[in-house]
Structure formats: structure tokens, C-alpha cells
Design a protein around this motif. Sequence first.
Motif, mmCIF file in Angstrom:
data_model
loop_
_atom_site.group_PDB
_atom_site.id
_atom_site.type_symbol
_atom_site.label_atom_id
_atom_site.label_comp_id
_atom_site.label_asym_id
_atom_site.label_seq_id
_atom_site.Cartn_x
_atom_site.Cartn_y
_atom_site.Cartn_z
ATOM 1 N N MET A 1 3.671 46.818 37.534
ATOM 2 C CA MET A 1 2.868 46.224 38.595
ATOM 3 C C MET A 1 3.313 46.852 39.909
ATOM 4 S SD MET A 1 0.403 44.056 39.315
ATOM 5 C CE MET A 1 0.333 42.850 37.987
ATOM 6 N N ALA B 1 -3.622 46.257 44.476
ATOM 7 C CA ALA B 1 -2.525 46.001 43.558
ATOM 8 C C ALA B 1 -2.892 46.732 42.272
ATOM 9 C CB ALA B 1 -2.353 44.514 43.300
ATOM 10 N N GLN C 1 -1.961 47.454 38.058
ATOM 11 C CA GLN C 1 -1.279 47.033 36.833
ATOM 12 C C GLN C 1 -1.549 48.040 35.725
ATOM 13 O OE1 GLN C 1 -2.216 43.046 35.623
ATOM 14 N NE2 GLN C 1 -0.644 42.981 34.050
ATOM 15 N N ASP C 2 -0.478 48.458 35.065
ATOM 16 C CA ASP C 2 -0.588 49.368 33.933
ATOM 17 C C ASP C 2 0.018 48.676 32.730
ATOM 18 O OD1 ASP C 2 -0.831 51.450 32.194
ATOM 19 O OD2 ASP C 2 0.476 52.840 33.271
ATOM 20 N N ASP C 3 -0.851 48.185 31.854
ATOM 21 C CA ASP C 3 -0.423 47.344 30.734
ATOM 22 C C ASP C 3 0.348 46.132 31.265
ATOM 23 O OD1 ASP C 3 -1.678 48.905 28.796
ATOM 24 O OD2 ASP C 3 -0.003 50.304 28.748
ATOM 25 N N ASP C 4 1.354 45.681 30.545
ATOM 26 C CA ASP C 4 2.066 44.467 30.953
ATOM 27 C C ASP C 4 3.355 44.746 31.711
ATOM 28 O OD1 ASP C 4 0.225 42.674 29.818
ATOM 29 O OD2 ASP C 4 1.122 42.934 27.836
ATOM 30 N N ASP C 5 3.780 46.007 31.753
ATOM 31 C CA ASP C 5 5.131 46.251 32.247
ATOM 32 C C ASP C 5 5.197 46.978 33.582
ATOM 33 O OD1 ASP C 5 4.085 48.534 31.138
ATOM 34 O OD2 ASP C 5 5.979 49.243 30.304
ATOM 35 N N TYR D 1 -6.684 46.132 41.482
ATOM 36 C CA TYR D 1 -7.175 44.936 42.148
ATOM 37 C C TYR D 1 -7.519 45.268 43.600
ATOM 38 C CZ TYR D 1 -5.191 42.449 38.132
ATOM 39 O OH TYR D 1 -4.897 42.012 36.860
ATOM 40 N N LYS E 1 -5.496 48.382 35.563
ATOM 41 C CA LYS E 1 -6.347 47.569 36.410
ATOM 42 C C LYS E 1 -5.993 47.834 37.871
ATOM 43 C CE LYS E 1 -7.232 43.725 33.227
ATOM 44 N NZ LYS E 1 -7.196 42.256 33.046
ATOM 45 N N ARG F 1 0.990 39.984 42.600
ATOM 46 C CA ARG F 1 0.671 41.400 42.420
ATOM 47 C C ARG F 1 1.019 42.204 43.671
ATOM 48 N NH1 ARG F 1 -4.743 39.115 41.494
ATOM 49 N NH2 ARG F 1 -4.806 38.276 39.371
ATOM 50 N N ASN F 2 0.708 41.649 44.820
ATOM 51 C CA ASN F 2 1.012 42.292 46.094
ATOM 52 C C ASN F 2 1.525 41.221 47.045
ATOM 53 O OD1 ASN F 2 0.898 43.421 48.739
ATOM 54 N ND2 ASN F 2 -0.630 44.902 48.076
#
Length: 212
Positions: free
Chosen positions: A64, A56, A58-62, A6, A4, A48-49
Amino acid sequence: MGIKVYGLTKTTNVARVLISLEEVGADYEVVPVDFATGEHKSQAHLTRNPFGQVPAFQDDDDVMLFESRAISRYILRKYKSDLLREDDIKEAALVDVWVDVEYGQYNAPASAICYNVIVKPMHGEEVDQQVVDTNLEKLKKVLEVYEARLSEYKYLAGDFISFADLSHVPCTYYLMLTQYKSVFDSYPHVKAWWEAIMARPSIKKVFDIMSA
């Protein structure tokens, strides 16, 4: 969850990340951040930032991340792109040099011109022509260095395209929408370099996204 991003697709730093994602053919989702309502300063976005800026990432949950050049390097490393030239320490170092040049020398005057000529009128503000003229002279000095470099090599880090070249694209895209695009006409090797970059499918795709 996947990848994702942002931010706003029309902003230069978000576009830099999108170019890297398009180069490697990754699937991703752009999640808009509403600056008008102050969403970029919300607690959710600040996690996130922490600077309340975009992008910002995000790649999966781990994973940021923030800062577009760092995000882009992460993407290119994850997908083992040759755009960082990390199999050759000398070439990789030259890529780093010219990424730093883009950030430290090129981006500031080019951004100042674009902000005054494009962003200010959108908000009903007057263009500060003195700022534009001062930064245009600064940009010309940078382009003189680029012209000398590109008279010896096809691209900035050597005779191979790299992230150093692509990192210039978002701000130059907006510069080319202004009356000051003609500055490139005085630097034929720089102009040829820009035309070669524009021909890449990833750039055409992101240009379409930015202009939508």
C-alpha cells in the motif's frame, strides 16, 4: 486482488501513476474517491493515504503506497522498465535529478497557473491574475533552463526518454488547455520535447482517460 489506484482520473497525481501503469502494460483498476462527500477524509481512505489525498495505491494485499512519484517508481521497478535507467548509475542519477526538478521547480508555478485559470472558475471563484502573472514569470525562468538542456539532449536526462520526462505530463496537459500554452512557443526545443512525449501511446491513452 491485483493493482488498484484510488483517486480521480482527472487529477494530475493520479494521472502520473496511470501513465506509469500504461507504460509497462499492467492491468489495474481505478477506484473513484468521492471528494464531494468527504470520502478522502474517511477512516477507510486514511488507512491508504494518511494525508487524505490521492492517489493511494494497492498491489495485492501486501503493498500500500501513496505519493504519485514514489508509486510510479515502484511500478517501473516491479515491471523492470528502462524508464528509470537503473542499469547505469550515472543515467539513473540524472533521471532522479530531473524528477526532482519537475517536483521542485516546474510543478509549483505550472500548477498555480492551472489552479487559477481552470479550477477556480469551476467553483465560481475569480482568477487571481497577479498570482497567474507571478507564476508565469517563474515558469519562464524554469523553461529557460529546460531550453538550454534540451538544446543539447533530446530529453531531460539525456538522449533517452525517462520517467523524468513523463512526470511532467499531467500538469503540462492542463497547462496546454489554457491560454498560456503559447508560452512554449518561445522555447522551440521545449516545444519539440513536449510534442515527442505526446506521441507516446501511453500518453494518448491517459489523455483519453483524463478528458472523458
